[in-house]
Design an enzyme around this catalytic site. Structure first.
Site, short mmCIF file in Angstrom:
data_model
loop_
_atom_site.label_atom_id
_atom_site.label_comp_id
_atom_site.label_asym_id
_atom_site.label_seq_id
_atom_site.Cartn_x
_atom_site.Cartn_y
_atom_site.Cartn_z
N LYS A 1 2.18 35.13 57.00
CA LYS A 1 0.89 34.95 57.57
C LYS A 1 0.73 36.43 58.07
O LYS A 1 1.54 37.21 58.49
CB LYS A 1 0.98 33.97 58.93
CG LYS A 1 1.70 32.75 58.67
CD LYS A 1 1.62 32.10 60.07
CE LYS A 1 2.57 32.48 61.05
NZ LYS A 1 2.50 31.81 62.67
N HIS B 1 -4.69 29.60 53.60
CA HIS B 1 -4.66 28.90 55.10
C HIS B 1 -5.66 29.87 55.81
O HIS B 1 -5.20 30.95 56.10
CB HIS B 1 -3.80 28.36 55.47
CG HIS B 1 -2.66 27.47 54.76
ND1 HIS B 1 -2.64 26.20 54.77
CD2 HIS B 1 -1.98 28.06 53.78
CE1 HIS B 1 -1.79 25.74 54.10
NE2 HIS B 1 -1.39 26.82 53.37
N ARG C 1 -0.65 16.35 67.65
CA ARG C 1 0.76 16.84 67.56
C ARG C 1 1.21 16.21 68.85
O ARG C 1 0.92 16.11 69.90
CB ARG C 1 0.91 18.17 67.60
CG ARG C 1 0.33 18.74 66.26
CD ARG C 1 0.67 20.28 66.06
NE ARG C 1 0.26 20.68 64.76
CZ ARG C 1 -0.33 21.77 64.53
NH1 ARG C 1 -0.05 22.91 65.22
NH2 ARG C 1 -1.06 22.12 63.35
N HIS D 1 -9.58 26.22 53.51
CA HIS D 1 -8.44 26.48 52.38
C HIS D 1 -9.11 27.22 51.27
O HIS D 1 -10.01 26.59 50.94
CB HIS D 1 -7.58 25.44 52.24
CG HIS D 1 -6.78 24.74 53.39
ND1 HIS D 1 -7.18 23.87 54.34
CD2 HIS D 1 -5.47 25.21 53.69
CE1 HIS D 1 -6.33 23.70 55.11
NE2 HIS D 1 -5.20 24.49 54.85
N GLN E 1 -9.38 21.93 64.81
CA GLN E 1 -9.01 23.26 63.95
C GLN E 1 -10.26 23.36 63.20
O GLN E 1 -10.86 22.69 62.72
CB GLN E 1 -7.71 23.19 63.28
CG GLN E 1 -6.35 23.11 63.87
CD GLN E 1 -5.19 23.01 62.85
OE1 GLN E 1 -5.68 22.57 61.63
NE2 GLN E 1 -4.18 23.20 63.24
N ASP F 1 -10.59 24.64 60.27
CA ASP F 1 -9.79 25.03 59.32
C ASP F 1 -10.50 25.35 58.06
O ASP F 1 -11.49 24.86 57.85
CB ASP F 1 -8.94 23.96 59.12
CG ASP F 1 -7.46 24.40 58.65
OD1 ASP F 1 -7.31 25.47 58.44
OD2 ASP F 1 -6.67 23.30 58.58
N CYS G 1 -3.87 20.81 55.59
CA CYS G 1 -3.92 21.43 54.12
C CYS G 1 -3.53 20.27 53.14
O CYS G 1 -4.17 20.63 51.98
CB CYS G 1 -2.64 22.50 54.37
SG CYS G 1 -2.27 23.02 56.14
ZN LIG Z 1 -3.62 24.91 56.13
#
Ligand SMILES: [Zn+2]
Ligand SMILES: [Zn+2]
Length: 598
Positions: free
Chosen positions: A411, A457, A306, A328, A324, A326, A277
């Protein structure tokens, strides 16, 4: 309902953990019990067993002891005690003393409970009538676990068990566990040659084979196609950053101990990204946007890292290098609802195509701990309201989970049910008002003024690795045709047909069908068996008859017996019964199946 929502089941299982503690302490008097919470479908209890080593072979003995003790447990008796008294009562058990001290320091009342002459300390709920209610349990496995999850502490022995309100429910669950073992992705993944691990590289760092990579790319492309038609653009970012980025985003404060850090030659401190992000926010921040140019929607399938504890790593469901899918969305708050709706549709189309039902959870702030979250209350209220409206306008029921929000945003969490009825948290959508604040992200509105934007997100698979672990088990490795790494395999009956088989192989490949050929000097039934172990959807058998007819004899996966699909029982090949199909016809049928993701 998820397990967290069922108070009675939680009480039942946590109570059973007490019973387990008592039994172990009777069998091994030098043992100390630590914590024993209920978990999904069961419970565990941690023990410091001193010098004693136990294995899963000892579980029946412990179960027997539990059953012996059970009739004497009429009820849990609670008594409030002072911290001094707790220190005295649990003086032999440093774990309980540590918990008591901590609990008391937090201003909480200490209560001991006493079922059948066994004094214990905890803060969870219990059943009314243990001797009746705790009858249907089973101990399942043993693992090591650090006290309080920190490798700096003592390694404890964790015993896992399950407990159900009735004999039937217990039986059903145990059957499901057996089936789950058969489908275990840790076993199927290497068997199907999808991923591997290397001791030289380390645990939690899966390596993707050609077949596994095909699977990953197909899933990722599916998500991308769903995004592309909704106006997303692809972006790409480096995997490291100066720590300045996370100081500004607030992640450094919260997570600096969990980040992988890199010291450069020149003495600068960089971090491997644990999320995308803030990087994406910096792509948005490259210029001043007009409201006319919004929303900006950035999609990026990329890895994050991680620092998980090695004990927590499990196959590909929990890894250190997480991919991910991902995305945004940067938009005005007035556009947030429409953008959420688009993501909602992507999520439903994606999971629907695998036949997975979705359940919705709304993860909100913990109202008692406002300090845990970035941004002001008014903005959080706004974001939470918009998420609720999205659920409502889609006529979808949801459970509210207080305290489950990310520290920067509430979320929508989607929980998918797999083919075995197990639930997995999959996609999440977060409506974030605080990160745009941290990075001062704005657009110029109609009045020519700077207006704060919001950031959504929206990962669809979330972690590709974790989603694949779910998907492998959901299908027991027998993926639908469009996803199968090998869609068809040609098996020649003898060397005589190899030339013809080669020709067909080329034709299939020319038509974008992922095909292989087995021309090994083996019997046909062996070749069929090995292809079925690989769960290849179509076996194309060629003998003299097929050569003469310019055709193939088609054997379809799972069409013989139900059990065959799992690979446990292989029916006898009977080539004569198979349907002979002209090769063009087969290609046409397959291509249709692949495009429609049947
Ligand atoms: Zn994010
Ligand atoms: Zn308890």
């Amino acid at each position: 309902m998820g397990y967290m929502d069922n108070e009675h089941l939680n009480n039942l299982r946590h109570s059973c953990a007490h019973l387990l503690a008592k039994a172990v302490l009777e069998l091994y008097p030098e043992a100390h019990n630590a914590i024993g919470p209920s978990i999904e479908n069961g419970f565990y209890q941690d023990f410091d067993l001193g010098e004693t080593k136990i294995s899963e072979n000892d579980l029946p003995k412990i179960e027997k002891k539990m059953l012996e003790i059970l009739p004497t447990w009429k009820h849990f008796e609670f008594k409030e005690i002072t911290i001094e008294a707790a220190r005295e009562v649990f003086k032999h058990n440093p774990y309980k003393v540590e918990l008591a001290e901590e609990f008391a320091a937090g201003g909480n009342k200490l209560t001991t409970n006493n079922p059948g002459n066994f004094l214990d300390l905890c803060k969870m709920g219990h059943v009314e009538n243990p001797s009746k209610e705790l009858q249907h349990f089973k101990l399942l496995s043993i693992a090591g676990a650090y006290w309080r999850g920190s490798e700096k502490n003592q390694m404890l022995t964790r015993i896992y068990g399950t407990c159900w309100p009735s004999k039937e429910e217990l039986k059903k669950y145990l059957i499901m566990l057996e089936e789950a073992k058969r489908r275990d992705h840790k076993k199927l993944g290497p068997e199907l040659d999808l991923f591997t691990f290397s001791d030289l590289i380390g645990s939690g760092l899966p390596l993707w084979t050609p077949k596994g990579t095909i699977l990953r790319n197909l899933l990722d492309d599916f998500v991308w196609q769903l995004r592309k038609i909704r106006g997303y653009d692809q972006v790409d970012i480096p995997h490291v950053t100066k720590k300045d980025l996370y100081e500004k985003s607030g992640h450094w404060d919260k997570f600096k101990d969990e980040l992988y850090k890199i010291q450069t030659r020149e003495g600068h401190l960089l971090a491997m990204k644990p999320m995308n992000c803030p990087h994406h926010a910096q792509i948005y921040a490259r210029k001043q946007w007009s409201y006319r140019e919004l929303p900006q929607r950035y999609a990026n399938t990329t890895k994050v890292y991680r620092d998980e504890q090695s004990g927590e790593l499990a196959g590909i469901s929990r890894v250190i290098s997480i991919t991910q899918d991902d995305a945004h969305v940067f938009c005005r708050i007035s556009q947030a609802k429409d953008e959420l709706q688009k993501i909602w549709e992507i999520v439903h189309e994606f999971y629907g195509s695998f036949g997975m039902k979705l359940r919705l959870r709304l993860s909100l702030r913990d109202p008692d701990k406002p300090e845990k979250y970035l941004g002001d209350k008014e903005n959080w209220d706004k974001a939470e309201t918009i998420l609720k409206e999205t659920a409502k306008s889609n006529k979808t029921a949801y459970v509210e989970a207080q305290g489950e929000a990310a520290f920067y945003a509430p979320k929508l969490d989607f929980i998918a049910t797999d083919s075995m009825g197990r639930e997995w948290q999959v996609a999440t959508i977060q409506l974030d008002i605080s990160m745009p604040e941290s990075f001062d992200l704005t657009c110029i509105n109609e009045k020519g003024e700077k207006e704060r934007i919001v950031m959504i997100h929206a990962a669809i698979m979330g972690s590709v690795e974790r989603f694949l672990s779910v998907l492998i088990e959901h299908y027991a490795g027998a993926f639908p045709v469009w996803l199968s790494p090998v869609q068809a395999i040609i098996l020649s009956i003898s060397d005589k047909q190899n030339e013809y088989a080669e020709k067909i192989l080329k034709e299939l490949k020319d038509n974008n069908i992922r095909a292989e050929m087995n021309s090994d000097n083996e019997t046909l039934s062996k070749k069929i068996r090995s292809a079925e172990m690989q769960k290849i959807p179509y076996l194309l058998i060629v003998g003299d008859k097929e050569v003469a007819a310019e055709a193939v004899a088609v054997r379809q996966r799972g069409k013989t017996t139900e059990r065959e699909q799992g690979g446990t029982e292989i029916s006898k090949p009977n080539v004569g019964d198979l349907r002979q199909v002209k090769i063009e016809e087969f290609i046409k049928k397959m291509s249709k199946e692949i495009t429609s993701k049947e």
